[in-house]
Design an enzyme around this catalytic site. Structure first.
Site, PDB file in Angstrom:
ATOM      1  N   THR A 174     -60.021  56.578   2.297  1.00  0.00           N
ATOM      2  CA  THR A 174     -59.359  55.606   1.409  1.00  0.00           C
ATOM      3  C   THR A 174     -57.949  55.272   1.884  1.00  0.00           C
ATOM      4  O   THR A 174     -57.446  54.182   1.598  1.00  0.00           O
ATOM      5  CB  THR A 174     -59.311  56.099  -0.050  1.00  0.00           C
ATOM      6  OG1 THR A 174     -58.464  57.244  -0.160  1.00  0.00           O
ATOM      7  CG2 THR A 174     -60.701  56.421  -0.563  1.00  0.00           C
ATOM      8  N   ILE A 229     -56.924  50.986  -2.073  1.00  0.00           N
ATOM      9  CA  ILE A 229     -57.737  50.717  -3.269  1.00  0.00           C
ATOM     10  C   ILE A 229     -58.841  51.768  -3.273  1.00  0.00           C
ATOM     11  O   ILE A 229     -60.012  51.491  -3.024  1.00  0.00           O
ATOM     12  CB  ILE A 229     -58.285  49.281  -3.266  1.00  0.00           C
ATOM     13  CG1 ILE A 229     -57.159  48.287  -2.926  1.00  0.00           C
ATOM     14  CG2 ILE A 229     -58.881  48.938  -4.626  1.00  0.00           C
ATOM     15  CD1 ILE A 229     -57.607  46.854  -2.799  1.00  0.00           C
ATOM     16  N   HIS A 230     -58.435  53.001  -3.586  1.00  0.00           N
ATOM     17  CA  HIS A 230     -59.286  54.171  -3.396  1.00  0.00           C
ATOM     18  C   HIS A 230     -60.692  53.999  -3.977  1.00  0.00           C
ATOM     19  O   HIS A 230     -61.693  54.182  -3.288  1.00  0.00           O
ATOM     20  CB  HIS A 230     -58.626  55.404  -4.026  1.00  0.00           C
ATOM     21  CG  HIS A 230     -57.256  55.700  -3.499  1.00  0.00           C
ATOM     22  ND1 HIS A 230     -57.039  56.373  -2.318  1.00  0.00           N
ATOM     23  CD2 HIS A 230     -56.030  55.409  -4.002  1.00  0.00           C
ATOM     24  CE1 HIS A 230     -55.744  56.502  -2.112  1.00  0.00           C
ATOM     25  NE2 HIS A 230     -55.105  55.926  -3.117  1.00  0.00           N
ATOM     26  N   ASP A 231     -60.768  53.694  -5.276  1.00  0.00           N
ATOM     27  CA  ASP A 231     -62.063  53.750  -5.963  1.00  0.00           C
ATOM     28  C   ASP A 231     -63.032  52.676  -5.496  1.00  0.00           C
ATOM     29  O   ASP A 231     -64.252  52.872  -5.554  1.00  0.00           O
ATOM     30  CB  ASP A 231     -61.851  53.635  -7.475  1.00  0.00           C
ATOM     31  CG  ASP A 231     -61.114  54.839  -8.043  1.00  0.00           C
ATOM     32  OD1 ASP A 231     -60.954  55.835  -7.319  1.00  0.00           O
ATOM     33  OD2 ASP A 231     -60.694  54.780  -9.217  1.00  0.00           O
ATOM     34  N   VAL A 285     -63.631  51.904  -2.594  1.00  0.00           N
ATOM     35  CA  VAL A 285     -64.304  52.364  -1.376  1.00  0.00           C
ATOM     36  C   VAL A 285     -65.686  52.918  -1.705  1.00  0.00           C
ATOM     37  O   VAL A 285     -66.654  52.684  -0.967  1.00  0.00           O
ATOM     38  CB  VAL A 285     -63.441  53.413  -0.643  1.00  0.00           C
ATOM     39  CG1 VAL A 285     -64.195  53.998   0.543  1.00  0.00           C
ATOM     40  CG2 VAL A 285     -62.131  52.787  -0.188  1.00  0.00           C
TER      41      VAL A 285
END
Length: 311
Positions: free
Chosen positions: A194, A239-241, A243
């Site tokens: 991420t 935009i971690h989530d 991914v």
């Protein structure tokens, strides 16, 4: 190609909001059965209200289930300093009359899984602390046989909440250990990948300046990220989530390796650390986790922009 059955567990959260948007734009490939919330980025009341508002805003006609109010054994500590007072930065979404589903949250999730056709399974997509998933596996162990895999955002070989622990795992390490010890196939979209994923300032500005209501709203959220101390000197907003959702629809743009994972549940300096055994000599048994650690950034950006632009 048949659609993949998914259940999203989240704590919206700006990056959760982008993940939900990416999922909403992927309904040709994903059969979204529902959304559950967990206290993480903000209180359970705020993240549930955000999930309800987001699902209405995105025209996601799926149930929203209010989940765990806090970790299994620890005190709740949120990330309001990152996501703002409401959890969505300064963005105010239209009000909605949509309500969370009544009844026991775990029972509801269990029923959605077990009521699938006998030849189908559910993929769980948790992008917050793993409290709900751990409780589900403990209270209703029969669900394990109907779970295809768990594609989660969390963990990694380094941290952000501490030098060694990522926020979602650090928030409820006991829950994370239950999930990683379950033996189920797990895809860990952690910080290794991420931190290589996201949009640049020009791309965020383009979203913000869009004429589309949906695009402008998500551009505003991401601008809030860029204006925060965490990103003030960065050219890429992570935009971690999102991914985890893009992994579901476009696994070909990612690379990873099979590892075993243990979770540090102490109160010492490594609390919440996901201890990944990446040794080539590690035993084959127990390597149930795909550690995703690389990505084609340009492809990710193009795919995410296309998905957001389609809404």
């Amino acid at each position: 190609m048949s659609k993949k059955n998914i259940w999203i567990d989240c704590d919206p959260g700006i990056d959760d909001a982008i993940a939900l948007a990416a999922a909403a734009a992927s309904r040709d490939a994903l059969n979204i059965h529902g959304i559950s919330t967990v206290a993480g980025n903000q209180t359970i009341e705020r993240v549930t209200n955000n999930a309800l508002a987001l699902s209405a805003f995105l025209d996601l006609d799926v149930p929203v289930v209010k989940g765990a109010e806090g970790p299994l054994t620890r005190q709740k500590e949120d990330a309001g300093h990152v996501h703002g007072e409401t959890g969505l930065g300064n963005t105010v979404l239209p009000k909605t009359s949509k309500q969370a589903e009544p009844g026991n949250s775990l029972q509801l999730i269990r029923d959605y899984i077990m009521n699938l056709p006998e030849d189908e399974k559910m993929t769980l997509v948790p992008v917050g602390p793993l409290t709900n998933i751990a409780l589900l596996l403990k209270v209703f162990p029969e669900t394990a046989e109907r779970i295809e895999e768990i594609v989660l955002m969390g963990g990694g070989t380094f941290g952000n909440r501490t030098p060694t622990a990522e926020f979602n795992i650090w928030g409820d390490p006991e829950a994370a250990k239950i999930v990683f010890d379950s033996g189920l196939p797990i895809v860990m979209c952690g910080l290794d990948v991420t931190h290589k994923s996201g949009l640049d300032r020009e791309q965020v500005e383009a979203l913000f300046n869009s004429e589309g209501e949906v695009q402008k709203a998500f551009g505003e959220m991401l601008k809030f990220y860029f204006d925060s101390p965490a990103y003030i000197n960065s050219e890429l907003v992570h935009i971690h989530d999102a991914v985890a959702v893009i992994y579901l629809t476009n696994p070909e743009i990612f690379k990873g390796m099979q590892v075993s994972v243990d979770v540090d549940c102490t109160d010492d300096i490594n609390r919440g650390m996901t201890v990944c055994d990446v040794r080539k000599t590690a035993p084959e048994a127990g390597r149930n986790v795909t550690l995703v650690n690389d990505i084609d950034l340009t492809a990710f950006q193009n795919i995410l922009q296309a998905k957001l632009g389609s809404l």
